[in-house]
Design an enzyme around this catalytic site. Structure first.
Site, short mmCIF file in Angstrom:
data_model
loop_
_atom_site.label_atom_id
_atom_site.label_comp_id
_atom_site.label_asym_id
_atom_site.label_seq_id
_atom_site.Cartn_x
_atom_site.Cartn_y
_atom_site.Cartn_z
N HIS A 72 0.89 -1.06 -0.08
CA HIS A 72 0.15 0.14 0.01
C HIS A 72 0.62 1.08 0.04
O HIS A 72 1.89 1.46 0.85
CB HIS A 72 -1.01 -0.05 1.06
CG HIS A 72 -1.91 -0.92 1.42
ND1 HIS A 72 -2.90 -0.93 1.93
CD2 HIS A 72 -2.16 -2.24 0.62
CE1 HIS A 72 -3.76 -1.88 1.82
NE2 HIS A 72 -3.31 -2.57 0.81
N TYR A 201 -8.63 4.66 8.58
CA TYR A 201 -8.75 5.04 9.97
C TYR A 201 -9.86 6.05 10.33
O TYR A 201 -9.59 7.33 9.79
CB TYR A 201 -7.42 5.60 10.61
CG TYR A 201 -6.14 4.50 10.81
CD1 TYR A 201 -5.46 4.26 9.61
CD2 TYR A 201 -6.00 3.95 12.06
CE1 TYR A 201 -4.60 3.27 9.64
CE2 TYR A 201 -5.06 3.04 11.98
CZ TYR A 201 -4.33 2.73 10.76
OH TYR A 201 -3.46 1.79 10.90
N PRO A 293 -2.81 -0.22 19.38
CA PRO A 293 -2.59 -0.78 17.77
C PRO A 293 -2.94 0.22 16.90
O PRO A 293 -2.75 -0.07 15.57
CB PRO A 293 -3.48 -2.03 17.57
CG PRO A 293 -4.69 -1.77 18.84
CD PRO A 293 -3.69 -0.98 20.08
N LYS A 297 2.28 -0.59 15.32
CA LYS A 297 3.57 -0.32 15.29
C LYS A 297 4.23 -1.58 16.07
O LYS A 297 5.42 -2.14 16.36
CB LYS A 297 4.14 0.84 16.02
CG LYS A 297 4.15 2.21 15.57
CD LYS A 297 5.37 2.24 14.66
CE LYS A 297 5.09 3.27 13.57
NZ LYS A 297 4.79 2.60 12.12
N TYR A 385 4.49 6.36 10.02
CA TYR A 385 3.81 5.24 9.60
C TYR A 385 4.57 4.08 9.05
O TYR A 385 4.37 2.96 9.23
CB TYR A 385 2.38 5.51 8.94
CG TYR A 385 1.29 4.70 8.90
CD1 TYR A 385 0.54 4.02 9.98
CD2 TYR A 385 1.20 3.81 7.84
CE1 TYR A 385 -0.24 3.34 9.95
CE2 TYR A 385 0.15 2.78 7.70
CZ TYR A 385 -0.64 2.65 8.93
OH TYR A 385 -1.48 1.66 8.83
P1 FAD Z 1 4.13 -12.17 21.07
O1 FAD Z 1 3.40 -12.45 19.62
O2 FAD Z 1 3.02 -11.93 22.05
O3 FAD Z 1 4.88 -13.55 21.22
C1 FAD Z 1 5.20 -14.26 22.39
C2 FAD Z 1 5.15 -15.60 22.35
O4 FAD Z 1 5.86 -16.23 23.77
C3 FAD Z 1 3.72 -16.17 22.25
O5 FAD Z 1 3.84 -17.02 21.21
C4 FAD Z 1 3.57 -16.70 23.82
O6 FAD Z 1 2.73 -17.88 23.57
C5 FAD Z 1 4.89 -16.95 24.12
N1 FAD Z 1 5.01 -17.03 25.55
C6 FAD Z 1 4.44 -16.58 26.53
N2 FAD Z 1 4.89 -16.89 27.84
C7 FAD Z 1 5.77 -17.87 27.49
C8 FAD Z 1 6.52 -18.71 28.30
N3 FAD Z 1 6.26 -18.46 29.89
N4 FAD Z 1 7.22 -19.75 27.92
C9 FAD Z 1 7.28 -19.86 26.60
N5 FAD Z 1 6.62 -19.11 25.62
C10 FAD Z 1 5.81 -18.17 26.10
N6 FAD Z 1 1.54 -4.66 15.51
C11 FAD Z 1 1.81 -4.12 14.43
O7 FAD Z 1 3.14 -3.98 14.33
N7 FAD Z 1 0.88 -3.93 13.43
C12 FAD Z 1 -0.38 -4.16 13.65
O8 FAD Z 1 -1.20 -3.63 12.58
C13 FAD Z 1 -0.86 -4.61 14.75
N8 FAD Z 1 -2.07 -4.88 14.96
C14 FAD Z 1 -2.35 -5.50 16.24
C15 FAD Z 1 -3.80 -5.92 16.18
C16 FAD Z 1 -4.22 -6.59 17.28
C17 FAD Z 1 -5.64 -7.01 17.77
C18 FAD Z 1 -3.26 -7.04 18.43
C19 FAD Z 1 -3.77 -7.81 19.66
C20 FAD Z 1 -1.97 -6.56 18.38
C21 FAD Z 1 -1.53 -5.63 17.23
N9 FAD Z 1 -0.06 -5.63 16.90
C22 FAD Z 1 0.36 -4.90 15.85
C23 FAD Z 1 0.82 -5.89 17.95
C24 FAD Z 1 1.42 -7.13 17.69
O9 FAD Z 1 0.60 -8.30 17.45
C25 FAD Z 1 2.46 -7.57 18.76
O10 FAD Z 1 3.24 -6.78 18.96
C26 FAD Z 1 3.55 -8.69 18.29
O11 FAD Z 1 2.79 -9.81 18.58
C27 FAD Z 1 4.69 -8.97 19.24
O12 FAD Z 1 5.42 -9.84 18.88
P2 FAD Z 1 6.26 -10.52 20.10
O13 FAD Z 1 6.94 -11.83 19.52
O14 FAD Z 1 7.00 -9.73 20.81
O15 FAD Z 1 5.10 -11.10 21.12
C1 DHB Z 2 -4.22 -3.54 11.32
C2 DHB Z 2 -4.44 -3.52 12.78
C3 DHB Z 2 -3.83 -2.45 13.20
O1 DHB Z 2 -3.71 -2.24 14.46
C4 DHB Z 2 -3.51 -1.10 12.25
O2 DHB Z 2 -3.45 -0.13 13.02
C5 DHB Z 2 -3.91 -1.42 10.83
C6 DHB Z 2 -4.19 -2.45 10.46
C7 DHB Z 2 -4.82 -4.93 10.85
O3 DHB Z 2 -5.05 -5.94 11.54
O4 DHB Z 2 -5.13 -5.13 9.77
#
Ligand code: FAD
Ligand code: DHB
Length: 392
Positions: A72, A201, A293, A297, A385
Protein backbone atom coordinates in the site's frame (compact mmCIF):
# COMPACT_ATOMS: atom_id res chain seq x y z
CA UNK A 1 20.75 -29.46 26.52
CA UNK A 2 23.32 -26.88 25.49
CA UNK A 3 23.02 -23.96 23.08
CA UNK A 4 24.43 -20.50 22.50
CA UNK A 5 21.15 -18.54 22.76
CA UNK A 6 18.01 -19.82 24.51
CA UNK A 7 14.94 -18.07 23.08
CA UNK A 8 11.75 -17.99 25.15
CA UNK A 9 8.63 -17.47 22.99
CA UNK A 10 7.80 -18.29 19.37
CA UNK A 11 6.02 -15.11 18.35
CA UNK A 12 7.42 -12.87 15.59
CA UNK A 13 10.29 -11.70 17.85
CA UNK A 14 11.54 -15.13 18.98
CA UNK A 15 11.13 -16.83 15.60
CA UNK A 16 12.77 -14.04 13.63
CA UNK A 17 15.67 -13.89 16.09
CA UNK A 18 16.15 -17.65 15.66
CA UNK A 19 16.26 -17.22 11.87
CA UNK A 20 18.68 -14.26 11.97
CA UNK A 21 20.99 -16.17 14.34
CA UNK A 22 20.84 -19.28 12.16
CA UNK A 23 21.92 -17.14 9.19
CA UNK A 24 24.95 -16.06 11.24
CA UNK A 25 25.76 -19.68 12.15
CA UNK A 26 24.69 -19.15 15.78
CA UNK A 27 22.89 -21.98 17.53
CA UNK A 28 19.65 -21.46 19.46
CA UNK A 29 16.79 -23.39 21.07
CA UNK A 30 13.29 -21.87 20.96
CA UNK A 31 10.76 -22.85 23.65
CA UNK A 32 7.07 -21.90 23.33
CA UNK A 33 4.31 -22.69 25.79
CA UNK A 34 1.50 -22.87 23.21
CA UNK A 35 0.92 -25.37 20.40
CA UNK A 36 2.07 -24.80 16.83
CA UNK A 37 -1.59 -24.70 15.67
CA UNK A 38 -2.44 -22.03 18.23
CA UNK A 39 0.53 -19.83 17.37
CA UNK A 40 -0.07 -20.16 13.62
CA UNK A 41 -3.77 -19.31 13.97
CA UNK A 42 -3.43 -16.30 16.31
CA UNK A 43 -4.90 -13.33 14.40
CA UNK A 44 -3.17 -10.10 15.35
CA UNK A 45 -1.20 -7.46 13.48
CA UNK A 46 -1.53 -6.81 9.79
CA UNK A 47 0.77 -3.97 8.80
CA UNK A 48 4.50 -4.33 8.10
CA UNK A 49 6.70 -1.28 7.76
CA UNK A 50 9.08 -1.06 4.83
CA UNK A 51 12.02 -1.70 7.17
CA UNK A 52 10.42 -4.86 8.60
CA UNK A 53 9.72 -6.12 5.08
CA UNK A 54 13.37 -5.50 4.18
CA UNK A 55 14.58 -7.41 7.27
CA UNK A 56 12.28 -10.39 6.55
CA UNK A 57 13.43 -10.47 2.91
CA UNK A 58 17.10 -10.27 3.87
CA UNK A 59 16.54 -13.07 6.40
CA UNK A 60 15.34 -15.30 3.56
CA UNK A 61 11.72 -15.64 4.76
CA UNK A 62 10.04 -13.19 2.38
CA UNK A 63 9.03 -15.39 -0.59
CA UNK A 64 5.35 -15.79 0.24
CA UNK A 65 5.12 -12.25 1.64
CA UNK A 66 6.38 -10.90 -1.69
CA UNK A 67 3.77 -12.99 -3.56
CA UNK A 68 0.76 -12.54 -1.26
CA UNK A 69 1.42 -9.35 0.72
CA UNK A 70 -0.55 -6.28 -0.36
CA UNK A 71 1.73 -3.28 -0.90
CA UNK A 72 0.00 0.00 0.00
CA UNK A 73 1.38 3.39 -0.90
CA UNK A 74 -1.23 5.31 1.08
CA UNK A 75 -4.06 5.15 3.63
CA UNK A 76 -7.02 7.29 4.61
CA UNK A 77 -7.96 9.21 7.71
CA UNK A 78 -11.68 9.89 7.84
CA UNK A 79 -13.73 12.26 9.99
CA UNK A 80 -16.97 14.20 9.51
CA UNK A 81 -17.74 11.63 6.78
CA UNK A 82 -14.86 12.90 4.65
CA UNK A 83 -11.66 11.12 3.66
CA UNK A 84 -8.16 12.58 3.73
CA UNK A 85 -5.50 10.51 2.01
CA UNK A 86 -2.01 10.16 3.44
CA UNK A 87 0.10 9.53 0.35
CA UNK A 88 2.84 7.49 2.01
CA UNK A 89 5.02 7.03 -1.06
CA UNK A 90 4.95 10.65 -2.17
CA UNK A 91 5.49 12.04 1.35
CA UNK A 92 8.37 9.70 2.25
CA UNK A 93 10.36 9.44 -0.96
CA UNK A 94 8.81 6.18 -2.14
CA UNK A 95 8.30 4.15 1.06
CA UNK A 96 5.27 1.89 1.44
CA UNK A 97 3.75 -0.53 3.95
CA UNK A 98 2.78 -4.16 3.30
CA UNK A 99 -0.46 -5.68 4.57
CA UNK A 100 0.38 -9.29 5.47
CA UNK A 101 -1.06 -10.97 8.56
CA UNK A 102 1.21 -11.55 11.54
CA UNK A 103 0.13 -15.21 11.61
CA UNK A 104 1.36 -15.56 8.02
CA UNK A 105 4.74 -14.12 9.06
CA UNK A 106 4.76 -16.60 11.95
CA UNK A 107 3.88 -19.53 9.63
CA UNK A 108 6.71 -18.57 7.26
CA UNK A 109 9.20 -18.28 10.14
CA UNK A 110 8.16 -21.64 11.63
CA UNK A 111 8.51 -23.33 8.22
CA UNK A 112 11.98 -21.79 7.84
CA UNK A 113 12.98 -22.90 11.33
CA UNK A 114 11.81 -26.46 10.71
CA UNK A 115 13.91 -26.52 7.52
CA UNK A 116 17.04 -25.60 9.49
CA UNK A 117 16.57 -28.65 11.72
CA UNK A 118 17.38 -26.55 14.79
CA UNK A 119 15.15 -27.05 17.87
CA UNK A 120 11.77 -25.33 18.21
CA UNK A 121 9.73 -26.87 21.03
CA UNK A 122 6.01 -26.17 21.35
CA UNK A 123 3.76 -26.98 24.33
CA UNK A 124 6.48 -26.53 26.95
CA UNK A 125 5.46 -25.66 30.55
CA UNK A 126 6.98 -24.15 33.70
CA UNK A 127 9.66 -22.10 31.96
CA UNK A 128 12.16 -20.75 34.52
CA UNK A 129 15.13 -18.53 33.73
CA UNK A 130 18.05 -18.42 36.18
CA UNK A 131 21.64 -17.21 36.38
CA UNK A 132 21.29 -14.13 34.20
CA UNK A 133 23.92 -12.36 36.35
CA UNK A 134 26.44 -15.12 35.59
CA UNK A 135 28.14 -16.27 32.37
CA UNK A 136 26.09 -19.45 32.45
CA UNK A 137 22.37 -18.71 32.49
CA UNK A 138 19.91 -21.58 32.33
CA UNK A 139 16.38 -22.06 31.07
CA UNK A 140 14.49 -24.92 32.73
CA UNK A 141 11.14 -26.24 31.49
CA UNK A 142 9.01 -29.33 31.12
CA UNK A 143 8.16 -30.87 27.77
CA UNK A 144 6.14 -34.05 27.23
CA UNK A 145 6.18 -34.58 31.01
CA UNK A 146 9.99 -34.57 31.21
CA UNK A 147 12.11 -31.88 32.89
CA UNK A 148 14.83 -30.22 30.82
CA UNK A 149 17.50 -27.60 31.42
CA UNK A 150 19.14 -25.54 28.67
CA UNK A 151 22.68 -24.35 29.46
CA UNK A 152 23.38 -21.29 27.32
CA UNK A 153 25.42 -18.12 26.89
CA UNK A 154 22.46 -15.75 26.54
CA UNK A 155 18.69 -15.76 27.07
CA UNK A 156 16.37 -13.85 24.73
CA UNK A 157 13.07 -13.04 26.47
CA UNK A 158 10.69 -12.92 23.50
CA UNK A 159 7.71 -14.18 25.48
CA UNK A 160 5.31 -11.27 25.05
CA UNK A 161 3.62 -9.04 27.59
CA UNK A 162 2.41 -11.91 29.82
CA UNK A 163 5.66 -13.89 29.67
CA UNK A 164 7.99 -14.83 32.52
CA UNK A 165 11.28 -13.23 31.43
CA UNK A 166 10.61 -9.60 32.36
CA UNK A 167 9.94 -10.69 35.97
CA UNK A 168 13.44 -12.22 36.14
CA UNK A 169 15.00 -8.74 35.90
CA UNK A 170 15.81 -7.46 39.41
CA UNK A 171 12.94 -5.24 40.53
CA UNK A 172 15.25 -2.45 41.70
CA UNK A 173 16.73 -1.87 38.23
CA UNK A 174 13.47 -2.14 36.28
CA UNK A 175 11.48 1.03 35.54
CA UNK A 176 7.96 0.63 34.23
CA UNK A 177 6.09 3.32 32.31
CA UNK A 178 2.45 2.53 31.67
CA UNK A 179 -0.78 4.06 30.44
CA UNK A 180 -4.05 2.15 30.18
CA UNK A 181 -6.67 3.64 27.85
CA UNK A 182 -10.36 3.84 28.78
CA UNK A 183 -11.46 1.88 25.69
CA UNK A 184 -10.71 -1.30 23.72
CA UNK A 185 -10.97 -2.56 20.12
CA UNK A 186 -13.41 -5.20 18.99
CA UNK A 187 -11.83 -6.79 15.90
CA UNK A 188 -13.52 -9.02 13.33
CA UNK A 189 -12.26 -11.00 10.36
CA UNK A 190 -14.87 -11.11 7.59
CA UNK A 191 -15.29 -13.39 4.61
CA UNK A 192 -15.98 -10.57 2.15
CA UNK A 193 -13.82 -8.72 -0.39
CA UNK A 194 -12.44 -5.40 0.94
CA UNK A 195 -14.49 -2.57 -0.56
CA UNK A 196 -11.30 -0.65 -1.37
CA UNK A 197 -7.61 -1.43 -1.32
CA UNK A 198 -6.39 1.12 1.25
CA UNK A 199 -6.85 1.18 5.03
CA UNK A 200 -9.22 3.71 6.63
CA UNK A 201 -8.74 5.09 10.16
CA UNK A 202 -12.03 6.79 11.10
CA UNK A 203 -12.89 9.20 13.89
CA UNK A 204 -16.62 9.46 14.64
CA UNK A 205 -18.69 10.94 17.46
CA UNK A 206 -19.62 7.34 18.39
CA UNK A 207 -15.96 6.30 18.49
CA UNK A 208 -13.08 5.03 16.37
CA UNK A 209 -13.34 2.45 13.57
CA UNK A 210 -10.71 0.88 11.30
CA UNK A 211 -11.14 -0.71 7.90
CA UNK A 212 -8.35 -3.10 6.93
CA UNK A 213 -7.92 -6.38 5.08
CA UNK A 214 -5.93 -9.58 4.88
CA UNK A 215 -6.34 -10.58 1.21
CA UNK A 216 -8.48 -9.73 -1.84
CA UNK A 217 -11.27 -11.84 -0.27
CA UNK A 218 -10.90 -11.17 3.48
CA UNK A 219 -11.76 -7.90 5.23
CA UNK A 220 -10.47 -6.96 8.72
CA UNK A 221 -12.44 -4.44 10.78
CA UNK A 222 -12.12 -2.90 14.24
CA UNK A 223 -14.54 -0.81 16.27
CA UNK A 224 -13.86 1.09 19.51
CA UNK A 225 -15.75 -0.41 22.46
CA UNK A 226 -15.64 -0.18 26.25
CA UNK A 227 -12.78 -2.09 27.93
CA UNK A 228 -15.23 -4.04 30.08
CA UNK A 229 -17.43 -5.10 27.12
CA UNK A 230 -17.96 -8.82 26.49
CA UNK A 231 -18.35 -10.32 23.02
CA UNK A 232 -21.84 -11.45 24.06
CA UNK A 233 -22.84 -7.77 24.25
CA UNK A 234 -21.89 -7.33 20.59
CA UNK A 235 -24.20 -9.41 18.37
CA UNK A 236 -23.46 -9.24 14.62
CA UNK A 237 -26.15 -6.63 13.95
CA UNK A 238 -24.69 -4.23 16.55
CA UNK A 239 -21.16 -4.61 15.15
CA UNK A 240 -22.30 -3.94 11.58
CA UNK A 241 -24.45 -1.00 12.64
CA UNK A 242 -21.52 0.68 14.42
CA UNK A 243 -19.09 -0.04 11.58
CA UNK A 244 -21.44 1.36 8.93
CA UNK A 245 -22.23 4.42 11.02
CA UNK A 246 -18.60 5.22 11.88
CA UNK A 247 -17.04 4.48 8.51
CA UNK A 248 -19.56 5.60 5.88
CA UNK A 249 -19.01 8.80 3.94
CA UNK A 250 -21.16 11.54 2.45
CA UNK A 251 -20.45 10.21 -1.06
CA UNK A 252 -21.92 6.76 -0.40
CA UNK A 253 -18.89 4.61 0.62
CA UNK A 254 -20.29 1.36 2.00
CA UNK A 255 -18.71 -1.72 3.61
CA UNK A 256 -19.13 -5.20 2.18
CA UNK A 257 -20.72 -7.44 4.80
CA UNK A 258 -20.02 -11.16 5.09
CA UNK A 259 -19.79 -14.01 7.61
CA UNK A 260 -17.54 -13.25 10.58
CA UNK A 261 -14.69 -15.77 10.70
CA UNK A 262 -13.16 -14.60 13.96
CA UNK A 263 -13.79 -11.94 16.61
CA UNK A 264 -11.99 -10.69 19.71
CA UNK A 265 -11.62 -7.74 22.09
CA UNK A 266 -8.18 -6.18 22.62
CA UNK A 267 -7.45 -3.86 25.57
CA UNK A 268 -5.36 -0.78 24.80
CA UNK A 269 -2.20 0.02 26.67
CA UNK A 270 1.11 1.85 26.36
CA UNK A 271 3.88 0.17 28.34
CA UNK A 272 7.69 0.34 28.43
CA UNK A 273 10.07 -1.59 30.70
CA UNK A 274 13.56 -0.11 30.99
CA UNK A 275 16.27 -1.32 30.59
CA UNK A 276 15.71 -4.06 28.02
CA UNK A 277 18.79 -5.95 29.12
CA UNK A 278 20.19 -7.17 32.40
CA UNK A 279 23.27 -9.37 32.54
CA UNK A 280 22.79 -12.12 29.98
CA UNK A 281 19.02 -11.62 29.57
CA UNK A 282 17.75 -9.51 26.65
CA UNK A 283 14.06 -8.61 26.38
CA UNK A 284 12.62 -8.07 22.88
CA UNK A 285 9.20 -7.16 21.48
CA UNK A 286 6.06 -7.17 23.61
CA UNK A 287 8.03 -8.60 26.58
CA UNK A 288 9.54 -5.11 26.94
CA UNK A 289 6.99 -2.76 25.41
CA UNK A 290 3.36 -2.53 24.33
CA UNK A 291 1.72 0.08 22.12
CA UNK A 292 -1.96 0.66 21.45
CA UNK A 293 -2.56 -0.75 17.94
CA UNK A 294 -3.66 2.52 16.28
CA UNK A 295 -0.20 3.19 14.82
CA UNK A 296 0.33 -0.45 13.65
CA UNK A 297 3.70 -0.47 15.40
CA UNK A 298 3.80 -3.51 17.77
CA UNK A 299 5.11 -6.22 15.45
CA UNK A 300 7.39 -3.72 13.71
CA UNK A 301 9.06 -2.69 16.98
CA UNK A 302 9.57 -6.39 17.79
CA UNK A 303 11.27 -6.91 14.40
CA UNK A 304 13.54 -3.90 15.02
CA UNK A 305 14.60 -5.16 18.49
CA UNK A 306 15.65 -8.59 17.27
CA UNK A 307 17.46 -7.15 14.24
CA UNK A 308 19.65 -5.15 16.68
CA UNK A 309 20.05 -8.13 19.04
CA UNK A 310 21.06 -10.49 16.22
CA UNK A 311 23.71 -8.03 15.03
CA UNK A 312 25.05 -7.66 18.54
CA UNK A 313 25.25 -11.42 19.03
CA UNK A 314 26.88 -11.85 15.60
CA UNK A 315 29.59 -9.37 16.68
CA UNK A 316 30.03 -11.16 20.01
CA UNK A 317 30.52 -14.56 18.39
CA UNK A 318 32.36 -13.11 15.38
CA UNK A 319 35.21 -11.08 16.84
CA UNK A 320 34.37 -10.94 20.53
CA UNK A 321 33.25 -7.28 20.50
CA UNK A 322 30.34 -6.49 22.83
CA UNK A 323 29.89 -2.82 22.04
CA UNK A 324 26.56 -3.37 20.27
CA UNK A 325 25.23 -5.76 22.92
CA UNK A 326 26.19 -3.22 25.57
CA UNK A 327 24.16 -0.55 23.77
CA UNK A 328 21.23 -2.88 22.91
CA UNK A 329 18.82 -1.36 25.41
CA UNK A 330 19.74 2.23 24.56
CA UNK A 331 19.50 1.66 20.77
CA UNK A 332 16.15 -0.11 20.97
CA UNK A 333 14.57 2.22 23.50
CA UNK A 334 15.26 5.30 21.38
CA UNK A 335 13.19 3.82 18.59
CA UNK A 336 10.64 2.25 20.95
CA UNK A 337 9.83 5.60 22.59
CA UNK A 338 9.24 7.17 19.18
CA UNK A 339 6.93 4.27 18.33
CA UNK A 340 5.20 4.79 21.67
CA UNK A 341 4.77 8.50 20.94
CA UNK A 342 3.29 7.94 17.49
CA UNK A 343 0.94 5.19 18.71
CA UNK A 344 -0.22 7.33 21.63
CA UNK A 345 -0.74 10.32 19.33
CA UNK A 346 -2.76 8.40 16.72
CA UNK A 347 -4.80 6.82 19.54
CA UNK A 348 -5.42 10.17 21.24
CA UNK A 349 -6.44 11.86 17.99
CA UNK A 350 -8.79 9.17 16.71
CA UNK A 351 -10.75 7.84 19.74
CA UNK A 352 -13.66 9.10 21.81
CA UNK A 353 -12.37 9.49 25.36
CA UNK A 354 -15.24 8.98 27.82
CA UNK A 355 -15.50 11.98 30.10
CA UNK A 356 -13.76 14.43 27.79
CA UNK A 357 -15.37 17.85 27.73
CA UNK A 358 -16.44 19.83 24.66
CA UNK A 359 -13.19 21.79 24.59
CA UNK A 360 -11.13 18.60 24.39
CA UNK A 361 -13.33 17.24 21.56
CA UNK A 362 -12.74 20.42 19.60
CA UNK A 363 -8.99 20.17 20.20
CA UNK A 364 -9.06 16.63 18.82
CA UNK A 365 -10.96 17.68 15.71
CA UNK A 366 -8.63 20.65 15.17
CA UNK A 367 -5.69 18.27 15.43
CA UNK A 368 -7.18 15.90 12.86
CA UNK A 369 -7.92 18.85 10.61
CA UNK A 370 -4.36 20.15 10.99
CA UNK A 371 -2.57 16.82 10.52
CA UNK A 372 -4.59 15.91 7.43
CA UNK A 373 -4.84 19.43 5.98
CA UNK A 374 -1.21 20.50 6.01
CA UNK A 375 1.66 18.95 4.04
CA UNK A 376 3.84 19.18 7.17
CA UNK A 377 1.19 17.32 9.20
CA UNK A 378 0.67 14.61 6.60
CA UNK A 379 4.44 14.20 6.21
CA UNK A 380 4.85 13.68 9.96
CA UNK A 381 2.19 10.98 9.97
CA UNK A 382 3.55 9.31 6.83
CA UNK A 383 7.15 9.28 8.05
CA UNK A 384 6.16 7.59 11.30
CA UNK A 385 3.65 5.20 9.71
CA UNK A 386 6.13 3.74 7.20
CA UNK A 387 8.59 3.40 10.09
CA UNK A 388 11.54 5.31 11.50
CA UNK A 389 15.01 3.90 10.85
CA UNK A 390 17.00 1.88 13.38
CA UNK A 391 19.83 4.20 14.49
CA UNK A 392 22.77 2.09 15.59
P1 FAD B 1 4.05 -12.28 20.97
O1 FAD B 1 3.51 -12.30 19.59
O2 FAD B 1 3.11 -12.06 22.11
O3 FAD B 1 4.83 -13.64 21.18
C1 FAD B 1 5.25 -14.11 22.45
C2 FAD B 1 5.24 -15.62 22.44
O4 FAD B 1 5.73 -16.10 23.70
C3 FAD B 1 3.83 -16.19 22.27
O5 FAD B 1 3.82 -17.16 21.27
C4 FAD B 1 3.51 -16.77 23.65
O6 FAD B 1 2.62 -17.87 23.56
C5 FAD B 1 4.88 -17.15 24.14
N1 FAD B 1 5.03 -17.24 25.61
C6 FAD B 1 4.45 -16.47 26.54
N2 FAD B 1 4.82 -16.86 27.77
C7 FAD B 1 5.67 -17.89 27.61
C8 FAD B 1 6.38 -18.72 28.50
N3 FAD B 1 6.27 -18.56 29.82
N4 FAD B 1 7.15 -19.68 28.00
C9 FAD B 1 7.25 -19.88 26.66
N5 FAD B 1 6.59 -19.13 25.74
C10 FAD B 1 5.82 -18.14 26.22
N6 FAD B 1 1.47 -4.72 15.54
C11 FAD B 1 1.86 -4.19 14.33
O7 FAD B 1 3.06 -4.01 14.11
N7 FAD B 1 0.96 -3.86 13.35
C12 FAD B 1 -0.36 -4.05 13.54
O8 FAD B 1 -1.13 -3.80 12.61
C13 FAD B 1 -0.81 -4.59 14.80
N8 FAD B 1 -2.12 -4.81 15.04
C14 FAD B 1 -2.48 -5.49 16.17
C15 FAD B 1 -3.81 -5.79 16.32
C16 FAD B 1 -4.21 -6.50 17.44
C17 FAD B 1 -5.66 -6.84 17.58
C18 FAD B 1 -3.26 -6.92 18.43
C19 FAD B 1 -3.67 -7.72 19.64
C20 FAD B 1 -1.93 -6.59 18.29
C21 FAD B 1 -1.54 -5.89 17.15
N9 FAD B 1 -0.20 -5.55 16.96
C22 FAD B 1 0.17 -4.95 15.80
C23 FAD B 1 0.80 -5.90 17.96
C24 FAD B 1 1.56 -7.19 17.63
O9 FAD B 1 0.64 -8.24 17.44
C25 FAD B 1 2.55 -7.54 18.74
O10 FAD B 1 3.33 -6.40 19.02
C26 FAD B 1 3.45 -8.72 18.37
O11 FAD B 1 2.75 -9.93 18.50
C27 FAD B 1 4.71 -8.78 19.24
O12 FAD B 1 5.45 -9.93 18.96
P2 FAD B 1 6.27 -10.68 20.08
O13 FAD B 1 6.92 -11.84 19.41
O14 FAD B 1 7.09 -9.72 20.82
O15 FAD B 1 5.19 -11.18 21.13
C1 DHB C 1 -4.46 -3.69 11.36
C2 DHB C 1 -4.23 -3.54 12.71
C3 DHB C 1 -3.82 -2.33 13.19
O1 DHB C 1 -3.58 -2.15 14.49
C4 DHB C 1 -3.63 -1.24 12.34
O2 DHB C 1 -3.24 -0.06 12.85
C5 DHB C 1 -3.84 -1.40 10.99
C6 DHB C 1 -4.26 -2.63 10.50
C7 DHB C 1 -4.90 -5.00 10.85
O3 DHB C 1 -5.08 -5.91 11.68
O4 DHB C 1 -5.09 -5.14 9.63
Amino acid sequence: MRTQVAIVGAGPAGLLLAQLLHNEGIDSIVVENRSREYVEGRIRAGVLEQGAVDILNAAGVGDRMRREGLVHDGFEMRFHGQSHRIDLARLTGGKCITVYGQHEVVKDLIAARVTTGRPLLFDVADVRVTGIDTKHPQVAFTHERKSHVIDCDFVAGCDGFHGVCRAVMPAHILRIYEKVYPFAWLGILVDAPPVQNELVYAYHDRGFALFSMRSPTITRLYVQCAPEDELSEWPDARIWHELHTRLETKDGWKLNEGPMLQRGITPMRSFVAEPMRHGRLFLAGDAAHIVPPTGAKGMNLAVGDVAVLARGLAEHYGDGRDSLLDRYSEICLRRVWKGERFSWHMTSMLHRFPGNDEFQWRMQLAELDYYTGSVAGRTTIAENYVGLPIEL
